[in-house]
Design a protein around this motif. Structure first.
Motif, PDB file in Angstrom:
ATOM      1  N   GLY A   1      24.363 -48.999 -35.944  1.00  0.00           N
ATOM      2  CA  GLY A   1      24.988 -47.784 -35.440  1.00  0.00           C
ATOM      3  C   GLY A   1      26.496 -47.753 -35.489  1.00  0.00           C
ATOM      4  O   GLY A   1      27.107 -46.813 -34.962  1.00  0.00           O
ATOM      5  N   TRP A   2      27.127 -48.735 -36.100  1.00  0.00           N
ATOM      6  CA  TRP A   2      28.589 -48.728 -36.219  1.00  0.00           C
ATOM      7  C   TRP A   2      29.002 -47.813 -37.371  1.00  0.00           C
ATOM      8  O   TRP A   2      28.304 -47.730 -38.389  1.00  0.00           O
ATOM      9  N   PRO A   3      30.175 -47.167 -37.278  1.00  0.00           N
ATOM     10  CA  PRO A   3      30.590 -46.224 -38.329  1.00  0.00           C
ATOM     11  C   PRO A   3      31.411 -46.844 -39.451  1.00  0.00           C
ATOM     12  O   PRO A   3      31.913 -46.120 -40.316  1.00  0.00           O
ATOM     13  N   THR A   4      31.552 -48.170 -39.466  1.00  0.00           N
ATOM     14  CA  THR A   4      32.485 -48.813 -40.392  1.00  0.00           C
ATOM     15  C   THR A   4      31.825 -49.273 -41.695  1.00  0.00           C
ATOM     16  O   THR A   4      32.239 -50.262 -42.292  1.00  0.00           O
ATOM     17  N   PHE A   5      30.819 -48.560 -42.136  1.00  0.00           N
ATOM     18  CA  PHE A   5      30.195 -48.829 -43.427  1.00  0.00           C
ATOM     19  C   PHE A   5      30.728 -47.822 -44.444  1.00  0.00           C
ATOM     20  O   PHE A   5      31.267 -46.766 -44.085  1.00  0.00           O
ATOM     21  N   GLY A   6      30.579 -48.148 -45.718  1.00  0.00           N
ATOM     22  CA  GLY A   6      31.064 -47.235 -46.740  1.00  0.00           C
ATOM     23  C   GLY A   6      30.457 -47.523 -48.092  1.00  0.00           C
ATOM     24  O   GLY A   6      29.641 -48.436 -48.260  1.00  0.00           O
TER      25      GLY A   6
ATOM     26  N   MET B   1      34.237 -43.610 -46.749  1.00  0.00           N
ATOM     27  CA  MET B   1      33.713 -43.872 -45.408  1.00  0.00           C
ATOM     28  C   MET B   1      33.072 -42.584 -44.883  1.00  0.00           C
ATOM     29  O   MET B   1      33.767 -41.680 -44.410  1.00  0.00           O
ATOM     30  N   PRO B   2      31.755 -42.451 -44.972  1.00  0.00           N
ATOM     31  CA  PRO B   2      31.119 -41.168 -44.648  1.00  0.00           C
ATOM     32  C   PRO B   2      31.360 -40.670 -43.231  1.00  0.00           C
ATOM     33  O   PRO B   2      31.694 -39.502 -43.032  1.00  0.00           O
ATOM     34  N   VAL B   3      31.174 -41.522 -42.232  1.00  0.00           N
ATOM     35  CA  VAL B   3      31.307 -41.069 -40.846  1.00  0.00           C
ATOM     36  C   VAL B   3      32.771 -40.781 -40.504  1.00  0.00           C
ATOM     37  O   VAL B   3      33.086 -39.789 -39.831  1.00  0.00           O
TER      38      VAL B   3
ATOM     39  N   ASP C   1      37.000 -40.709 -44.558  1.00  0.00           N
ATOM     40  CA  ASP C   1      38.147 -41.289 -45.258  1.00  0.00           C
ATOM     41  C   ASP C   1      37.714 -41.689 -46.664  1.00  0.00           C
ATOM     42  O   ASP C   1      36.606 -42.202 -46.861  1.00  0.00           O
ATOM     43  N   ARG C   2      38.623 -41.492 -47.625  1.00  0.00           N
ATOM     44  CA  ARG C   2      38.334 -41.879 -49.012  1.00  0.00           C
ATOM     45  C   ARG C   2      39.606 -42.390 -49.675  1.00  0.00           C
ATOM     46  O   ARG C   2      40.583 -41.670 -49.802  1.00  0.00           O
ATOM     47  N   TRP C   3      39.553 -43.666 -50.072  1.00  0.00           N
ATOM     48  CA  TRP C   3      40.658 -44.265 -50.824  1.00  0.00           C
ATOM     49  C   TRP C   3      40.308 -44.281 -52.303  1.00  0.00           C
ATOM     50  O   TRP C   3      39.170 -44.602 -52.677  1.00  0.00           O
TER      51      TRP C   3
ATOM     52  N   GLY D   1      34.301 -54.505 -40.067  1.00  0.00           N
ATOM     53  CA  GLY D   1      35.031 -53.554 -40.888  1.00  0.00           C
ATOM     54  C   GLY D   1      34.585 -53.489 -42.328  1.00  0.00           C
ATOM     55  O   GLY D   1      34.754 -52.463 -42.973  1.00  0.00           O
ATOM     56  N   ASP D   2      34.062 -54.588 -42.861  1.00  0.00           N
ATOM     57  CA  ASP D   2      33.603 -54.581 -44.248  1.00  0.00           C
ATOM     58  C   ASP D   2      34.678 -53.954 -45.137  1.00  0.00           C
ATOM     59  O   ASP D   2      35.838 -54.344 -45.068  1.00  0.00           O
ATOM     60  N   CYS D   3      34.316 -52.953 -45.954  1.00  0.00           N
ATOM     61  CA  CYS D   3      35.309 -52.374 -46.865  1.00  0.00           C
ATOM     62  C   CYS D   3      36.421 -51.640 -46.124  1.00  0.00           C
ATOM     63  O   CYS D   3      37.535 -51.497 -46.657  1.00  0.00           O
ATOM     64  N   TYR D   4      36.169 -51.199 -44.902  1.00  0.00           N
ATOM     65  CA  TYR D   4      37.162 -50.419 -44.165  1.00  0.00           C
ATOM     66  C   TYR D   4      38.423 -51.227 -43.883  1.00  0.00           C
ATOM     67  O   TYR D   4      39.532 -50.678 -43.893  1.00  0.00           O
ATOM     68  N   GLN D   5      38.267 -52.518 -43.666  1.00  0.00           N
ATOM     69  CA  GLN D   5      39.451 -53.319 -43.360  1.00  0.00           C
ATOM     70  C   GLN D   5      40.404 -53.378 -44.561  1.00  0.00           C
ATOM     71  O   GLN D   5      41.628 -53.433 -44.392  1.00  0.00           O
ATOM     72  N   TYR D   6      39.862 -53.335 -45.776  1.00  0.00           N
ATOM     73  CA  TYR D   6      40.724 -53.325 -46.957  1.00  0.00           C
ATOM     74  C   TYR D   6      41.465 -51.992 -47.067  1.00  0.00           C
ATOM     75  O   TYR D   6      42.621 -51.941 -47.489  1.00  0.00           O
ATOM     76  N   GLY D   7      40.811 -50.906 -46.679  1.00  0.00           N
ATOM     77  CA  GLY D   7      41.494 -49.623 -46.621  1.00  0.00           C
ATOM     78  C   GLY D   7      42.615 -49.631 -45.605  1.00  0.00           C
ATOM     79  O   GLY D   7      43.700 -49.091 -45.842  1.00  0.00           O
ATOM     80  N   MET D   8      42.379 -50.269 -44.462  1.00  0.00           N
ATOM     81  CA  MET D   8      43.422 -50.355 -43.438  1.00  0.00           C
ATOM     82  C   MET D   8      44.597 -51.227 -43.901  1.00  0.00           C
ATOM     83  O   MET D   8      45.741 -50.958 -43.577  1.00  0.00           O
ATOM     84  N   LEU D   9      44.302 -52.242 -44.696  1.00  0.00           N
ATOM     85  CA  LEU D   9      45.382 -53.046 -45.271  1.00  0.00           C
ATOM     86  C   LEU D   9      46.191 -52.205 -46.253  1.00  0.00           C
ATOM     87  O   LEU D   9      47.429 -52.204 -46.224  1.00  0.00           O
TER      88      LEU D   9
END
Length: 258
Positions: free
Chosen positions: A97-102, A120-122, A125-127, A186-194
């Protein structure tokens, strides 16, 4: 080698994300049957449905291109251009149920990543990044932030469980002890945040090419550096260990520690 016109590839990458996103959202926070692969990683019907949809769009648009996906393997792997698909990066987050998948998508040419997308669907965000271009988040250019010292760095990794041998764990523990702060998940999301300047360092292992090739153009197009643990640029066959840094000076320091 002929120069690349990225416009049609960027358009297709967006279409792939557009077909995967509603599939993932429709299945998000539903009670799904979860099976496990040989490496114990989870998979759901949403992973498989999204990859089927992604493959169909790519085949329709560029039938001569190759495909390599997490769920259904390789087709025409010797093609000049190959699309590398992780339809649902962060399945553990998804099923809990976490939203940090993509979705991660890469286009590689002769084994090297030249275009990457993270959707990131939820979080909506799209990089997108591509060779020679500047990375964007939802259409706006983003950049990494300066951080030249590990002691000032905000470090992230998906899970300590990724470091599945004593030498990997020792390397991570050493960096974690030096970093200013460490976060998990964070999976892929952490790379987007970087890429967007909110994290300084991501270190991971136990990865496969579809986990990281799409990240390379995004990190590099934002001014960062991403490599394996030896400092070699990422490509098909790079192995399972990845470091991403927002600042090249920090990257060199981390490599010297490793």
């Amino acid at each position: 080698m002929a120069p690349i016109e990225f416009g049609p590839f960027i358009k297709l990458a967006g279409r792939v994300a557009d077909v995967c996103r509603p599939i993932l959202l429709r299945n998000y926070r539903r009670k799904l049957d979860v099976t496990h692969k040989a490496d114990a990683s989870p998979v759901t019907e949403a992973d498989q449905e999204a990859e089927r949809a992604a493959r169909a769009v790519i085949k329709e648009t560029f039938p001569d291109h190759g495909l390599f996906g997490e769920e259904f393997g390789r087709e025409r792997a010797d093609a000049e251009f190959v699309w590398v698909i992780d339809p649902l990066d962060g399945t553990r987050a998804f099923v809990t149920g976490w939203p940090t998948f993509g979705t991660i998508l890469a286009l590689i040419r002769d084994g090297l990543p030249i275009l990457g997308l993270v959707d990131m669907p939820v979080l909506d965000d799209r990089w997108i990044g591509y060779a020679g271009g500047r990375t964007t988040l939802n259409g706006d250019v983003v950049t990494t932030r300066p951080c030249e010292d590990i002691g000032s760095a905000y470090l992230s990794t998906t899970s300590p469980a990724m470091f599945d041998t004593p030498d990997k764990m020792a390397a991570f523990d050493h960096l974690r002890s030096k970093a200013k702060s460490t976060t998990y998940g964070g999976d892929c999301y952490q790379y987007g945040m970087l890429a967007t300047g909110f994290l300084d360092l991501v270190i991971e292992c136990s990865l496969v090419e579809y986990d990281y090739l799409g990240l390379a153009p995004i990190i590099e197009g934002a001014g960062g550096v991403i490599s394996d643990w030896r400092g070699e640029k990422l490509k098909m066959g790079s192995g399972d260990r990845v470091i991403a840094s927002g600042d090249a000076r920090l990257h060199e320091q981390v490599l010297s520690v490793l």
